[in-house]
Design a protein around this motif. Structure first.
Motif, PDB file in Angstrom:
ATOM      1  N   LYS A 283      -4.566 -26.134 -16.028  1.00 51.11           N
ATOM      2  CA  LYS A 283      -4.937 -26.590 -14.433  1.00 51.11           C
ATOM      3  C   LYS A 283      -5.672 -24.797 -14.943  1.00 51.11           C
ATOM      4  O   LYS A 283      -5.685 -23.526 -15.437  1.00 51.11           O
ATOM      5  CB  LYS A 283      -3.601 -26.125 -13.823  1.00 51.11           C
ATOM      6  N   HIS A 284      -6.543 -24.345 -13.886  1.00 50.81           N
ATOM      7  CA  HIS A 284      -7.403 -22.512 -14.646  1.00 50.81           C
ATOM      8  C   HIS A 284      -7.480 -22.870 -12.462  1.00 50.81           C
ATOM      9  O   HIS A 284      -7.966 -23.918 -11.974  1.00 50.81           O
ATOM     10  CB  HIS A 284      -8.723 -22.710 -15.240  1.00 50.81           C
ATOM     11  N   THR A 285      -8.093 -21.858 -11.867  1.00 47.57           N
ATOM     12  CA  THR A 285      -8.555 -21.918 -10.156  1.00 47.57           C
ATOM     13  C   THR A 285      -9.962 -20.624 -10.787  1.00 47.57           C
ATOM     14  O   THR A 285      -9.619 -19.754 -11.465  1.00 47.57           O
ATOM     15  CB  THR A 285      -7.429 -20.817  -9.760  1.00 47.57           C
ATOM     16  N   VAL A 286     -10.651 -20.945 -10.196  1.00 52.00           N
ATOM     17  CA  VAL A 286     -12.273 -20.262 -10.440  1.00 52.00           C
ATOM     18  C   VAL A 286     -12.816 -20.054  -8.589  1.00 52.00           C
ATOM     19  O   VAL A 286     -12.650 -21.067  -8.293  1.00 52.00           O
ATOM     20  CB  VAL A 286     -13.937 -20.995 -11.511  1.00 52.00           C
ATOM     21  N   LYS A 287     -12.640 -18.820  -8.444  1.00 50.08           N
ATOM     22  CA  LYS A 287     -13.481 -18.512  -7.349  1.00 50.08           C
ATOM     23  C   LYS A 287     -14.942 -17.892  -7.921  1.00 50.08           C
ATOM     24  O   LYS A 287     -14.952 -16.531  -8.486  1.00 50.08           O
ATOM     25  CB  LYS A 287     -12.744 -17.488  -6.600  1.00 50.08           C
ATOM     26  N   PHE A 288     -15.755 -17.854  -6.812  1.00 46.27           N
ATOM     27  CA  PHE A 288     -17.441 -17.172  -6.741  1.00 46.27           C
ATOM     28  C   PHE A 288     -18.435 -17.299  -5.769  1.00 46.27           C
ATOM     29  O   PHE A 288     -17.834 -18.049  -4.534  1.00 46.27           O
ATOM     30  CB  PHE A 288     -18.106 -18.087  -7.859  1.00 46.27           C
ATOM     31  N   GLY A 289     -18.623 -16.263  -5.036  1.00 46.86           N
ATOM     32  CA  GLY A 289     -19.677 -16.086  -4.044  1.00 46.86           C
ATOM     33  C   GLY A 289     -20.367 -15.019  -3.257  1.00 46.86           C
ATOM     34  O   GLY A 289     -20.507 -13.684  -4.680  1.00 46.86           O
ATOM     35  N   GLY A 290     -20.439 -14.581  -2.703  1.00 46.48           N
ATOM     36  CA  GLY A 290     -21.031 -13.752  -2.631  1.00 46.48           C
ATOM     37  C   GLY A 290     -22.020 -13.791  -1.089  1.00 46.48           C
ATOM     38  O   GLY A 290     -22.267 -14.425  -0.952  1.00 46.48           O
ATOM     39  N   GLY A 291     -23.318 -13.102  -1.129  1.00 48.44           N
ATOM     40  CA  GLY A 291     -24.711 -13.056   0.655  1.00 48.44           C
ATOM     41  C   GLY A 291     -25.315 -11.983   0.552  1.00 48.44           C
ATOM     42  O   GLY A 291     -25.078 -11.611  -0.532  1.00 48.44           O
ATOM     43  N   TYR A 292     -26.277 -12.428   1.129  1.00 49.40           N
ATOM     44  CA  TYR A 292     -27.306 -12.136   1.504  1.00 49.40           C
ATOM     45  C   TYR A 292     -27.459 -10.987   2.242  1.00 49.40           C
ATOM     46  O   TYR A 292     -27.015 -11.311   3.842  1.00 49.40           O
ATOM     47  CB  TYR A 292     -28.737 -12.970   1.031  1.00 49.40           C
ATOM     48  N   ASN A 293     -28.259 -10.059   1.955  1.00 49.46           N
ATOM     49  CA  ASN A 293     -28.627  -9.231   3.408  1.00 49.46           C
ATOM     50  C   ASN A 293     -30.083  -9.078   3.552  1.00 49.46           C
ATOM     51  O   ASN A 293     -30.653  -7.392   3.261  1.00 49.46           O
ATOM     52  CB  ASN A 293     -28.213  -8.056   3.130  1.00 49.46           C
ATOM     53  N   ALA A 294     -31.007 -10.305   3.420  1.00 49.82           N
ATOM     54  CA  ALA A 294     -32.462 -10.198   3.691  1.00 49.82           C
ATOM     55  C   ALA A 294     -33.002 -11.012   5.212  1.00 49.82           C
ATOM     56  O   ALA A 294     -33.531 -12.031   5.369  1.00 49.82           O
ATOM     57  CB  ALA A 294     -32.825 -10.915   2.638  1.00 49.82           C
ATOM     58  N   ALA A 295     -32.801  -9.295   6.065  1.00 48.20           N
ATOM     59  CA  ALA A 295     -32.875  -9.945   7.934  1.00 48.20           C
ATOM     60  C   ALA A 295     -34.556 -10.968   7.627  1.00 48.20           C
ATOM     61  O   ALA A 295     -35.535 -10.178   6.921  1.00 48.20           O
ATOM     62  CB  ALA A 295     -32.794  -9.604   8.816  1.00 48.20           C
ATOM     63  N   GLY A 296     -34.823 -11.475   7.817  1.00 48.56           N
ATOM     64  CA  GLY A 296     -36.126 -12.327   8.339  1.00 48.56           C
ATOM     65  C   GLY A 296     -37.107 -13.471   6.905  1.00 48.56           C
ATOM     66  O   GLY A 296     -37.262 -13.599   7.825  1.00 48.56           O
ATOM     67  N   ASN A 297     -36.025 -13.708   5.953  1.00 47.01           N
ATOM     68  CA  ASN A 297     -36.336 -14.540   5.093  1.00 47.01           C
ATOM     69  C   ASN A 297     -34.732 -16.073   5.239  1.00 47.01           C
ATOM     70  O   ASN A 297     -34.287 -15.803   6.401  1.00 47.01           O
ATOM     71  CB  ASN A 297     -35.471 -14.252   3.729  1.00 47.01           C
ATOM     72  N   PRO A 298     -36.469 -16.496   5.036  1.00 47.69           N
ATOM     73  CA  PRO A 298     -34.746 -18.183   5.321  1.00 47.69           C
ATOM     74  C   PRO A 298     -34.021 -17.752   4.029  1.00 47.69           C
ATOM     75  O   PRO A 298     -33.928 -16.941   2.925  1.00 47.69           O
ATOM     76  CB  PRO A 298     -36.269 -19.107   4.169  1.00 47.69           C
ATOM     77  N   LEU A 299     -33.208 -18.486   4.082  1.00 49.21           N
ATOM     78  CA  LEU A 299     -31.647 -18.169   3.972  1.00 49.21           C
ATOM     79  C   LEU A 299     -30.947 -16.824   3.515  1.00 49.21           C
ATOM     80  O   LEU A 299     -30.206 -16.410   3.003  1.00 49.21           O
ATOM     81  CB  LEU A 299     -31.133 -18.623   2.902  1.00 49.21           C
ATOM     82  N   GLY A 300     -31.360 -16.039   4.126  1.00 43.38           N
ATOM     83  CA  GLY A 300     -31.882 -14.302   4.413  1.00 43.38           C
ATOM     84  C   GLY A 300     -30.259 -13.774   4.513  1.00 43.38           C
ATOM     85  O   GLY A 300     -29.976 -12.819   3.820  1.00 43.38           O
ATOM     86  N   ARG A 301     -29.518 -14.651   5.349  1.00 41.59           N
ATOM     87  CA  ARG A 301     -28.323 -14.167   5.500  1.00 41.59           C
ATOM     88  C   ARG A 301     -27.292 -15.454   5.217  1.00 41.59           C
ATOM     89  O   ARG A 301     -26.076 -15.522   5.783  1.00 41.59           O
ATOM     90  CB  ARG A 301     -28.090 -13.956   7.160  1.00 41.59           C
ATOM     91  N   MET A 302     -27.718 -15.814   4.262  1.00 45.75           N
ATOM     92  CA  MET A 302     -26.192 -16.844   3.299  1.00 45.75           C
ATOM     93  C   MET A 302     -25.254 -16.144   2.781  1.00 45.75           C
ATOM     94  O   MET A 302     -25.658 -14.748   2.014  1.00 45.75           O
ATOM     95  CB  MET A 302     -27.226 -18.179   1.810  1.00 45.75           C
ATOM     96  N   LEU A 303     -24.178 -16.984   2.829  1.00 46.80           N
ATOM     97  CA  LEU A 303     -22.816 -16.410   2.516  1.00 46.80           C
ATOM     98  C   LEU A 303     -22.173 -17.601   1.424  1.00 46.80           C
ATOM     99  O   LEU A 303     -22.023 -19.019   2.412  1.00 46.80           O
ATOM    100  CB  LEU A 303     -21.980 -16.095   3.715  1.00 46.80           C
ATOM    101  N   GLN A 304     -21.615 -17.877   0.353  1.00 44.92           N
ATOM    102  CA  GLN A 304     -20.794 -18.671  -0.726  1.00 44.92           C
ATOM    103  C   GLN A 304     -19.792 -18.179  -0.484  1.00 44.92           C
ATOM    104  O   GLN A 304     -19.224 -17.181  -1.415  1.00 44.92           O
ATOM    105  CB  GLN A 304     -21.891 -18.457  -1.575  1.00 44.92           C
ATOM    106  N   ASP A 305     -18.464 -19.011  -0.646  1.00 48.42           N
ATOM    107  CA  ASP A 305     -17.301 -18.640  -0.736  1.00 48.42           C
ATOM    108  C   ASP A 305     -17.005 -19.630  -1.493  1.00 48.42           C
ATOM    109  O   ASP A 305     -16.448 -20.910  -0.576  1.00 48.42           O
ATOM    110  CB  ASP A 305     -16.557 -18.183   0.256  1.00 48.42           C
ATOM    111  N   ILE A 306     -16.447 -19.737  -2.138  1.00 48.24           N
ATOM    112  CA  ILE A 306     -16.460 -21.482  -3.263  1.00 48.24           C
ATOM    113  C   ILE A 306     -14.897 -21.065  -4.360  1.00 48.24           C
ATOM    114  O   ILE A 306     -14.903 -20.188  -4.985  1.00 48.24           O
ATOM    115  CB  ILE A 306     -17.773 -21.904  -4.137  1.00 48.24           C
ATOM    116  N   GLU A 307     -13.777 -22.235  -4.242  1.00 49.86           N
ATOM    117  CA  GLU A 307     -13.058 -22.083  -4.418  1.00 49.86           C
ATOM    118  C   GLU A 307     -12.821 -23.332  -5.744  1.00 49.86           C
ATOM    119  O   GLU A 307     -13.306 -24.544  -5.401  1.00 49.86           O
ATOM    120  CB  GLU A 307     -12.165 -22.061  -4.177  1.00 49.86           C
TER     121      GLU A 307
END
Length: 222
Positions: free
Chosen positions: A192-216
């Motif tokens: 068994k293993h655990t893998v977590k990853f993610g982050g975000g964007y700080n690009a106001a005005g762009n499509p998906l410019g505030r997208m956040l990812q938090d995956i486990e």
């Protein structure tokens, strides 16, 4: 006394030999079977669009579809479409490299567009990634340092719908481009293993410019 010592050594050796082996993160410029991580990212995107929504691994919220469309010696882990916080369980065969996006974008032309260029696709895919924030990767409880060094961008454009079943009537989506932060792991040890990853964007005005990812992922390697 000697018998007790031998028993103690046997117990110690057994625990050591069954211990989980450290997971090796391959360097950003690693080439696997002639493919760079940018090349693998294009294949990942084609995989991500290759199935209908009902069994799509990227839309999957539990991990039940994590094996859909997997082939070859690289196993893809999915993020999510748009902002996503997802926890999945997944069984993986042994001897598979593991490849996943920390956060990423792809751009391709709309159907019927004849003037969209490869350079435009690459510029559009890069814009949010120039403003990525709070990137993280954690593997079996160990944080990966300097995640920014794992950015990969396709130099050659591709057709993101190339592996979509013909019955779904995909159109030719060349030129498509991918840009983001991608990690490739050596095959994981059994268990068994655990893998977590993610982050975000700080690009106001762009499509998906505030997208956040938090995956486990809770992974069991068979």
């Amino acid at each position: 006394m000697l018998k007790a010592l031998l028993i103690l050594i046997a117990i110690f050796y057994g625990n050591f030999s069954n211990a989980k082996q450290p997971i090796e993160v391959l360097p950003p410029d690693y080439v696997l079977n002639g493919k760079t991580k940018a090349d693998l990212s294009a294949t990942w995107w084609q995989w991500a669009f290759s199935t209908n929504d009902e069994i799509n691994p990227v839309r999957d919220k539990s991990g039940i579809n994590c094996g859909v469309g997997q082939n070859g010696n690289v196993w893809f882990l999915a993020g999510g479409f748009g902002s996503s916080k997802i926890s999945r369980r997944c069984e993986i065969p042994s001897n598979k490299y593991v490849f996943f996006p920390v956060i990423n974008m792809a751009y391709w032309p709309r159907q019927g567009s004849e003037n969209y260029t490869c350079e435009q696709a690459k510029i559009n895919a890069s814009s949010n990634n120039n403003n990525a924030i709070n990137l993280f990767v954690e593997i079996d409880g160990v944080q990966l340092e300097n995640v920014r060094q794992f950015r990969a961008r396709t130099e050659e454009c591709f057709d993101i719908f190339a592996k979509v079943d013909r019955s779904l009537n995909p159109y030719n989506a060349y030129p498509s481009a991918s840009d983001g932060y991608w990690v490739l792991l050596k095959p994981l040890s059994k268990g068994k293993h655990t893998v977590k990853f993610g982050g975000g964007y700080n690009a106001a005005g762009n499509p998906l410019g505030r997208m956040l990812q938090d995956i486990e992922y809770e992974i069991t390697v068979k």
